[in-house]
Motif scaffolding. Sequence first.
Motif, PDB file in Angstrom:
ATOM      1  N   GLY A   1       0.843  -1.181   0.000  1.00  0.00           N
ATOM      2  CA  GLY A   1       0.000   0.000   0.000  1.00  0.00           C
ATOM      3  C   GLY A   1       0.883   1.237   0.000  1.00  0.00           C
ATOM      4  N   ASP A   2       0.284   2.398   0.176  1.00  0.00           N
ATOM      5  CA  ASP A   2       1.057   3.637   0.169  1.00  0.00           C
ATOM      6  C   ASP A   2       2.155   3.583   1.225  1.00  0.00           C
ATOM      7  N   THR A   3       3.331   4.072   0.852  1.00  0.00           N
ATOM      8  CA  THR A   3       4.448   4.062   1.792  1.00  0.00           C
ATOM      9  C   THR A   3       5.424   5.181   1.481  1.00  0.00           C
ATOM     10  N   GLY A   4       5.959   5.773   2.524  1.00  0.00           N
ATOM     11  CA  GLY A   4       7.050   6.712   2.351  1.00  0.00           C
ATOM     12  C   GLY A   4       8.371   5.990   2.505  1.00  0.00           C
ATOM     13  N   PRO A   5       9.490   6.614   2.078  1.00  0.00           N
ATOM     14  CA  PRO A   5      10.806   6.007   2.256  1.00  0.00           C
ATOM     15  C   PRO A   5      11.234   6.055   3.715  1.00  0.00           C
ATOM     16  N   ASP A   6      12.014   5.085   4.123  1.00  0.00           N
ATOM     17  CA  ASP A   6      12.478   5.046   5.518  1.00  0.00           C
ATOM     18  C   ASP A   6      13.176   6.330   5.919  1.00  0.00           C
ATOM     19  N   ALA A   7      13.987   6.892   5.012  1.00  0.00           N
ATOM     20  CA  ALA A   7      14.776   8.080   5.348  1.00  0.00           C
ATOM     21  C   ALA A   7      13.890   9.261   5.722  1.00  0.00           C
ATOM     22  N   VAL A   8      12.777   9.432   5.013  1.00  0.00           N
ATOM     23  CA  VAL A   8      11.873  10.553   5.272  1.00  0.00           C
ATOM     24  C   VAL A   8      10.939  10.243   6.440  1.00  0.00           C
ATOM     25  N   GLU A   9      10.496   8.994   6.520  1.00  0.00           N
ATOM     26  CA  GLU A   9       9.550   8.595   7.562  1.00  0.00           C
ATOM     27  C   GLU A   9      10.215   8.358   8.916  1.00  0.00           C
ATOM     28  N   LYS A  10      11.556   8.385   8.932  1.00  0.00           N
ATOM     29  CA  LYS A  10      12.299   8.082  10.173  1.00  0.00           C
ATOM     30  C   LYS A  10      11.870   6.715  10.707  1.00  0.00           C
ATOM     31  N   SER A  11      11.888   5.756   9.809  1.00  0.00           N
ATOM     32  CA  SER A  11      11.347   4.429  10.081  1.00  0.00           C
ATOM     33  C   SER A  11      12.302   3.371   9.555  1.00  0.00           C
ATOM     34  N   ASP A  12      12.098   2.133   9.989  1.00  0.00           N
ATOM     35  CA  ASP A  12      12.855   1.009   9.432  1.00  0.00           C
ATOM     36  C   ASP A  12      11.914  -0.046   8.856  1.00  0.00           C
ATOM     37  N   LYS A  13      10.663   0.364   8.592  1.00  0.00           N
ATOM     38  CA  LYS A  13       9.663  -0.623   8.155  1.00  0.00           C
ATOM     39  C   LYS A  13       9.983  -1.211   6.786  1.00  0.00           C
ATOM     40  N   LEU A  14      10.443  -0.391   5.838  1.00  0.00           N
ATOM     41  CA  LEU A  14      10.802  -0.942   4.531  1.00  0.00           C
ATOM     42  C   LEU A  14      12.045  -1.815   4.638  1.00  0.00           C
ATOM     43  N   LYS A  15      13.013  -1.401   5.408  1.00  0.00           N
ATOM     44  CA  LYS A  15      14.226  -2.225   5.588  1.00  0.00           C
ATOM     45  C   LYS A  15      13.849  -3.587   6.173  1.00  0.00           C
ATOM     46  N   SER A  16      12.934  -3.607   7.131  1.00  0.00           N
ATOM     47  CA  SER A  16      12.491  -4.876   7.724  1.00  0.00           C
ATOM     48  C   SER A  16      11.768  -5.737   6.699  1.00  0.00           C
ATOM     49  N   LEU A  17      10.945  -5.097   5.862  1.00  0.00           N
ATOM     50  CA  LEU A  17      10.235  -5.838   4.812  1.00  0.00           C
ATOM     51  C   LEU A  17      11.220  -6.430   3.816  1.00  0.00           C
TER      52      LEU A  17
ATOM     53  N   LYS B   1      16.508   3.918  -4.321  1.00  0.00           N
ATOM     54  CA  LYS B   1      17.307   3.766  -3.103  1.00  0.00           C
ATOM     55  C   LYS B   1      16.825   2.578  -2.284  1.00  0.00           C
ATOM     56  N   GLU B   2      15.502   2.455  -2.155  1.00  0.00           N
ATOM     57  CA  GLU B   2      14.948   1.330  -1.403  1.00  0.00           C
ATOM     58  C   GLU B   2      15.240  -0.003  -2.090  1.00  0.00           C
ATOM     59  N   LEU B   3      15.128  -0.041  -3.409  1.00  0.00           N
ATOM     60  CA  LEU B   3      15.379  -1.294  -4.123  1.00  0.00           C
ATOM     61  C   LEU B   3      16.860  -1.656  -4.124  1.00  0.00           C
ATOM     62  N   HIS B   4      17.742  -0.666  -4.017  1.00  0.00           N
ATOM     63  CA  HIS B   4      19.163  -0.970  -3.842  1.00  0.00           C
ATOM     64  C   HIS B   4      19.402  -1.648  -2.493  1.00  0.00           C
ATOM     65  N   THR B   5      18.650  -1.231  -1.484  1.00  0.00           N
ATOM     66  CA  THR B   5      18.745  -1.910  -0.188  1.00  0.00           C
ATOM     67  C   THR B   5      18.321  -3.358  -0.318  1.00  0.00           C
ATOM     68  N   LEU B   6      17.223  -3.601  -1.036  1.00  0.00           N
ATOM     69  CA  LEU B   6      16.766  -4.974  -1.273  1.00  0.00           C
ATOM     70  C   LEU B   6      17.805  -5.761  -2.062  1.00  0.00           C
ATOM     71  N   ALA B   7      18.416  -5.126  -3.061  1.00  0.00           N
ATOM     72  CA  ALA B   7      19.438  -5.806  -3.872  1.00  0.00           C
ATOM     73  C   ALA B   7      20.649  -6.188  -3.021  1.00  0.00           C
ATOM     74  N   ASP B   8      21.039  -5.317  -2.116  1.00  0.00           N
ATOM     75  CA  ASP B   8      22.168  -5.617  -1.227  1.00  0.00           C
ATOM     76  C   ASP B   8      21.865  -6.830  -0.356  1.00  0.00           C
ATOM     77  N   LEU B   9      20.611  -6.966   0.050  1.00  0.00           N
ATOM     78  CA  LEU B   9      20.214  -8.085   0.907  1.00  0.00           C
ATOM     79  C   LEU B   9      20.014  -9.377   0.108  1.00  0.00           C
ATOM     80  N   SER B  10      19.690  -9.237  -1.171  1.00  0.00           N
ATOM     81  CA  SER B  10      19.338 -10.406  -2.001  1.00  0.00           C
ATOM     82  C   SER B  10      20.526 -10.992  -2.746  1.00  0.00           C
ATOM     83  N   GLY B  11      21.576 -10.213  -2.909  1.00  0.00           N
ATOM     84  CA  GLY B  11      22.739 -10.692  -3.639  1.00  0.00           C
ATOM     85  C   GLY B  11      22.901 -10.004  -4.974  1.00  0.00           C
ATOM     86  N   LYS B  12      24.108 -10.003  -5.484  1.00  0.00           N
ATOM     87  CA  LYS B  12      24.453  -9.323  -6.728  1.00  0.00           C
ATOM     88  C   LYS B  12      23.587  -9.797  -7.886  1.00  0.00           C
TER      89      LYS B  12
END
Length: 319
Positions: free
Chosen positions: A202-218, A260-271
């Motif tokens: 659903g609608d979501t802001g980026p962690d950096a702006v929201e001061k959150s870690d919810k996307l990083k956790s997802l 930026k968020e998808l780069h975080t996912l890529a770092d977690l998922s592998g090259k």
Amino acid sequence: MSIFSRFLVCFVLISVHAFSQKEQKKPFQVVPLGIKGGIDEKNLSAYLVAPTHTHDFICLDAGTVNAGIEKAIENKVFKVSTSEVLRKYIKGYFISHAHLDHVSGLIINSPADSSKTVYATEKCMEMMENHYFNDQTWANFGDKGPGTPLKKYHFQTLNIGEEISITNTTMTVKAFPLSHVNPFESTAFLIKSGESYLLYLGDTGPDAVEKSDKLKSLWTAIAPLVKSKQLKGIFIEVSFPNEQPDQFLFGHLTPNYLMKELHTLADLSGKDALKGFSIIVTHLKPPTKNIVKLKEQLQKQNDLGLKLIYPEQGKRFEL
């Protein structure tokens, strides 16, 4: 070679081809009933999803329902009436958050609908009960809440992180929290069919702006599914072009923040794990010039090799 032998060879080749085609069949079918954010009340967030071999659809958000079904029928996606799709094909609704552009179709169409389940997290369900299905702004078509519940809909509260079966389908769902103008919460739904998954945010802001870690956790939770190629696609919003100031994002993403968020996912998922991976871009906000600019920026910043999909209202696709 005898006629019988030739026939046998042809039969084997046809069988192998048919088997190969079956093996390549994608596990999910998607029919967008509404794709935009903003002011177009005939085209707001709502996505029908089902296993490709069934009509057991769930509706992910429900900003627009009837107009989207009519569009799909025009496009020959469905060969039955609007009423039959609404009453028989849609098995349940998943509401990410209670903003009107994600629930108005569900509310308006409820008198014509059949009995089914509405799924949402506790906070979202409380808003639905207290502000919409409350016997004041609208009749209470649910089985709990204010006034006199008419018990057409079963209101089922989702516990974060708990996988449950989806009634009248073979699919399951697991809910994850999102931040949409912190501390207001939205929801991501991880849908499973067989051994395949898709993720709807659903609608979501980026962690950096929201001061959150919810996307990083997802991203941490789904990274193994990306790596194993079981996750077939991610539905995620991009509402504004990059020029939108942070203080006016109102809990939404830009192309820059999405990447930026998808780069975080890529770092977690592998090259190269996201190379060719399907990202379904949702909630683009008018005017048209902003949507055009947004798409250009996404294309330019797509250094991960993503397959960017821009769904069209009433046009079926597979994942």
